[in-house]
Design a protein around this motif. Sequence first.
Motif, PDB file in Angstrom:
ATOM      1  N   GLY A 103       0.841  -1.202   0.000  1.00 48.86           N
ATOM      2  CA  GLY A 103       0.000   0.000   0.000  1.00 48.86           C
ATOM      3  C   GLY A 103       0.868   1.242   0.000  1.00 48.86           C
ATOM      4  O   GLY A 103       2.035   1.204  -0.403  1.00 48.86           O
ATOM      5  N   GLN A 104       0.310   2.363   0.496  1.00 50.60           N
ATOM      6  CA  GLN A 104       1.077   3.613   0.393  1.00 50.60           C
ATOM      7  C   GLN A 104       2.378   3.550   1.183  1.00 50.60           C
ATOM      8  O   GLN A 104       3.405   4.038   0.721  1.00 50.60           O
ATOM      9  CB  GLN A 104       0.258   4.840   0.737  1.00 50.60           C
ATOM     10  N   MET A 105       2.382   2.908   2.356  1.00 54.44           N
ATOM     11  CA  MET A 105       3.613   2.861   3.153  1.00 54.44           C
ATOM     12  C   MET A 105       4.596   1.831   2.604  1.00 54.44           C
ATOM     13  O   MET A 105       5.772   2.128   2.397  1.00 54.44           O
ATOM     14  CB  MET A 105       3.296   2.570   4.619  1.00 54.44           C
ATOM     15  N   ASP A 162       2.491  -8.430  -1.590  1.00 57.12           N
ATOM     16  CA  ASP A 162       1.130  -8.089  -1.155  1.00 57.12           C
ATOM     17  C   ASP A 162       0.240  -9.267  -1.539  1.00 57.12           C
ATOM     18  O   ASP A 162       0.502  -9.947  -2.533  1.00 57.12           O
ATOM     19  CB  ASP A 162       0.643  -6.798  -1.833  1.00 57.12           C
ATOM     20  N   ALA A 206       4.259  -3.890   6.560  1.00 56.42           N
ATOM     21  CA  ALA A 206       3.446  -2.668   6.430  1.00 56.42           C
ATOM     22  C   ALA A 206       2.065  -3.040   5.898  1.00 56.42           C
ATOM     23  O   ALA A 206       1.621  -2.527   4.863  1.00 56.42           O
ATOM     24  CB  ALA A 206       4.148  -1.672   5.507  1.00 56.42           C
ATOM     25  N   ILE A 207       1.401  -3.972   6.599  1.00 52.63           N
ATOM     26  CA  ILE A 207       0.046  -4.372   6.186  1.00 52.63           C
ATOM     27  C   ILE A 207      -0.970  -3.615   7.043  1.00 52.63           C
ATOM     28  O   ILE A 207      -0.607  -2.722   7.806  1.00 52.63           O
ATOM     29  CB  ILE A 207      -0.153  -5.912   6.248  1.00 52.63           C
ATOM     30  N   GLU A 210      -3.543  -2.085   9.713  1.00 54.30           N
ATOM     31  CA  GLU A 210      -3.305  -1.809  11.144  1.00 54.30           C
ATOM     32  C   GLU A 210      -4.279  -2.628  12.013  1.00 54.30           C
ATOM     33  O   GLU A 210      -5.226  -2.080  12.602  1.00 54.30           O
ATOM     34  CB  GLU A 210      -3.441  -0.290  11.393  1.00 54.30           C
ATOM     35  N   LYS A 266      -1.721  -8.783  11.870  1.00 59.43           N
ATOM     36  CA  LYS A 266      -0.253  -8.670  11.943  1.00 59.43           C
ATOM     37  C   LYS A 266       0.338  -9.904  12.649  1.00 59.43           C
ATOM     38  O   LYS A 266       1.322 -10.480  12.197  1.00 59.43           O
ATOM     39  CB  LYS A 266       0.160  -7.394  12.681  1.00 59.43           C
ATOM     40  N   ASN A 310       6.024  -1.778  10.768  1.00 62.95           N
ATOM     41  CA  ASN A 310       5.802  -0.336  10.572  1.00 62.95           C
ATOM     42  C   ASN A 310       4.505   0.102  11.263  1.00 62.95           C
ATOM     43  O   ASN A 310       3.954   1.150  10.925  1.00 62.95           O
ATOM     44  CB  ASN A 310       5.733  -0.063   9.057  1.00 62.95           C
ATOM     45  N   SER A 348       1.644   1.770  13.343  1.00 54.49           N
ATOM     46  CA  SER A 348       1.505   3.147  13.821  1.00 54.49           C
ATOM     47  C   SER A 348       1.247   3.205  15.314  1.00 54.49           C
ATOM     48  O   SER A 348       1.332   4.273  15.911  1.00 54.49           O
ATOM     49  CB  SER A 348       0.296   3.804  13.145  1.00 54.49           C
ATOM     50  N   HIS A 401       9.025   2.597  12.494  1.00 52.93           N
ATOM     51  CA  HIS A 401       7.855   3.367  12.067  1.00 52.93           C
ATOM     52  C   HIS A 401       8.262   4.520  11.159  1.00 52.93           C
ATOM     53  O   HIS A 401       8.777   5.542  11.617  1.00 52.93           O
ATOM     54  CB  HIS A 401       7.127   3.871  13.333  1.00 52.93           C
ATOM     55  N   PHE A 402       8.034   4.313   9.851  1.00 48.64           N
ATOM     56  CA  PHE A 402       8.287   5.359   8.852  1.00 48.64           C
ATOM     57  C   PHE A 402       7.107   6.335   8.870  1.00 48.64           C
ATOM     58  O   PHE A 402       5.997   5.979   9.231  1.00 48.64           O
ATOM     59  CB  PHE A 402       8.370   4.749   7.451  1.00 48.64           C
ATOM     60  N   ASN A 461       4.684   9.052   6.549  1.00 47.97           N
ATOM     61  CA  ASN A 461       4.107   9.117   5.206  1.00 47.97           C
ATOM     62  C   ASN A 461       4.283  10.515   4.597  1.00 47.97           C
ATOM     63  O   ASN A 461       3.890  11.493   5.241  1.00 47.97           O
ATOM     64  CB  ASN A 461       2.616   8.768   5.350  1.00 47.97           C
ATOM     65  N   ILE A 509      -3.425  10.251   5.309  1.00 50.81           N
ATOM     66  CA  ILE A 509      -3.011   9.055   6.061  1.00 50.81           C
ATOM     67  C   ILE A 509      -3.953   7.891   5.747  1.00 50.81           C
ATOM     68  O   ILE A 509      -3.524   6.746   5.584  1.00 50.81           O
ATOM     69  CB  ILE A 509      -3.037   9.355   7.588  1.00 50.81           C
ATOM     70  N   LYS A 567      -6.967   7.588  -0.766  1.00 51.59           N
ATOM     71  CA  LYS A 567      -6.801   6.299  -1.463  1.00 51.59           C
ATOM     72  C   LYS A 567      -8.115   5.791  -2.058  1.00 51.59           C
ATOM     73  O   LYS A 567      -8.092   4.976  -2.970  1.00 51.59           O
ATOM     74  CB  LYS A 567      -6.150   5.259  -0.550  1.00 51.59           C
TER      75      LYS A 567
END
Length: 284
Positions: free
Chosen positions: A13-15, A34, A90-91, A93, A98, A118, A120, A141-142, A144, A236, A275
């Motif tokens: 996804g975006q992250m 993915d 990064a799937i 939340e 997870k 990653n 949040s 944790h990156f 966005n 986000i 998105k």
Amino acid sequence: MSEVKMIAVVGGGQMGSGIAQVAAMNGIDVFLHDLDPQALSKASSSISSSIHRMVSKGTISQTAGVDVLKRLRFTSNLEDFHTADFVIEAIVESEDVKKSLFVKLDKITKSSAILASNTSSISITRIASSTTRPRQVIGMHFMNPPPVMKLIEIVRGADTSDDTFAATKALSERLGKVVITSQDYSGFIVNRILMPMINEAFFTLYTGVATKEDIDTGMKLGTNHPMGPLELADFIGLDVCLSIMRVLHTGLGDNKYAPCPLLVQYVDAGRLGRKRGIGVYEYS
Ligand code: CAA
Ligand code: NAD
């Protein structure tokens, strides 16, 4: 741990796509996985267009751009991760989703691999407890969008080893990021502070204090934020914001973290933000 040569990213996804791009741009081979083939093809085209934009602006050379794209491999098969030194998840939340992924990663990856999340807001200690290697599980944790934002928030679970922390910090710095370190409490540092502000912006809208435009303009021009809180929530993902508020509410046990009913209603209606083309605002 010796230098990381191969990173595997789960979730395109975006992250996840942004993290894969950052790793490839810093000379590391990347596998991006993915479950959803459409997400993989979207990730591939968004990374390609981001690299082409940089080449056409002269930020990187044509040769460097081609090299970045060559370092990326897209896969719908998680088994391909058996050669990775470092995995970044990064799937969605969700703690349950997870955890079941970490059970699989623990079986598939080599025993020396570090498994980073990653997430949040979700407890790294609890994610780690689903594996046989909690010492090698950590939060990375990156922010966005990962190619632009300078920060990585590293979260140590109760059992995260010093070696895992040192390897994650070294990798983050190799990716050109500044590191901060948080203890493992709901929302860590950034979202503990940011999400209640976003939630309060929803309450400000919900209770009719002001229009969405005035709330965002107020915070942009009044406090020099690059985006207003409602615009940022759309960026986000409203689903991600709601999941984080729920983790804060449950984990910190204070009603001040209760998600705004308007945020809940938007997510129920599928208004997930940019998105989906619609959130607080509509996007064409
Ligand atoms: N990938 C790569 N590069 C990107 C990008 C992306 N997704 N989005 C923007 N860029 C680049 C652009 O190419 C441009 O590069 P140049 O300066 O070299 O031309 C630069 O970033 C600026 O972009 P734009 O001119 O298109 O737009 P902008 O100036 O409005 O900036 C923004 C866009 C960087 C997103 C800015 O609006 C911003 O900083 N917004 C706030 C973002 C933020 O707060 N992020 C943290 C969210 S919280 C979080 O992430 C934690 C969590 O767990 C929820
Ligand atoms: P997203 O909805 O854009 O992407 C999630 C991707 O994960 C989707 O493509 C989905 O198909 C895939 N996925 C779901 N379950 C999977 C599984 N079991 N195996 C493989 N792929 C799976 O979400 P996002 O915004 O990229 O967020 C991903 C993670 O990053 C979340 O934990 C989120 O909290 C965190 N995060 C988000 C932001 C943000 O601003 N959106 C910032 C920092 C951290």
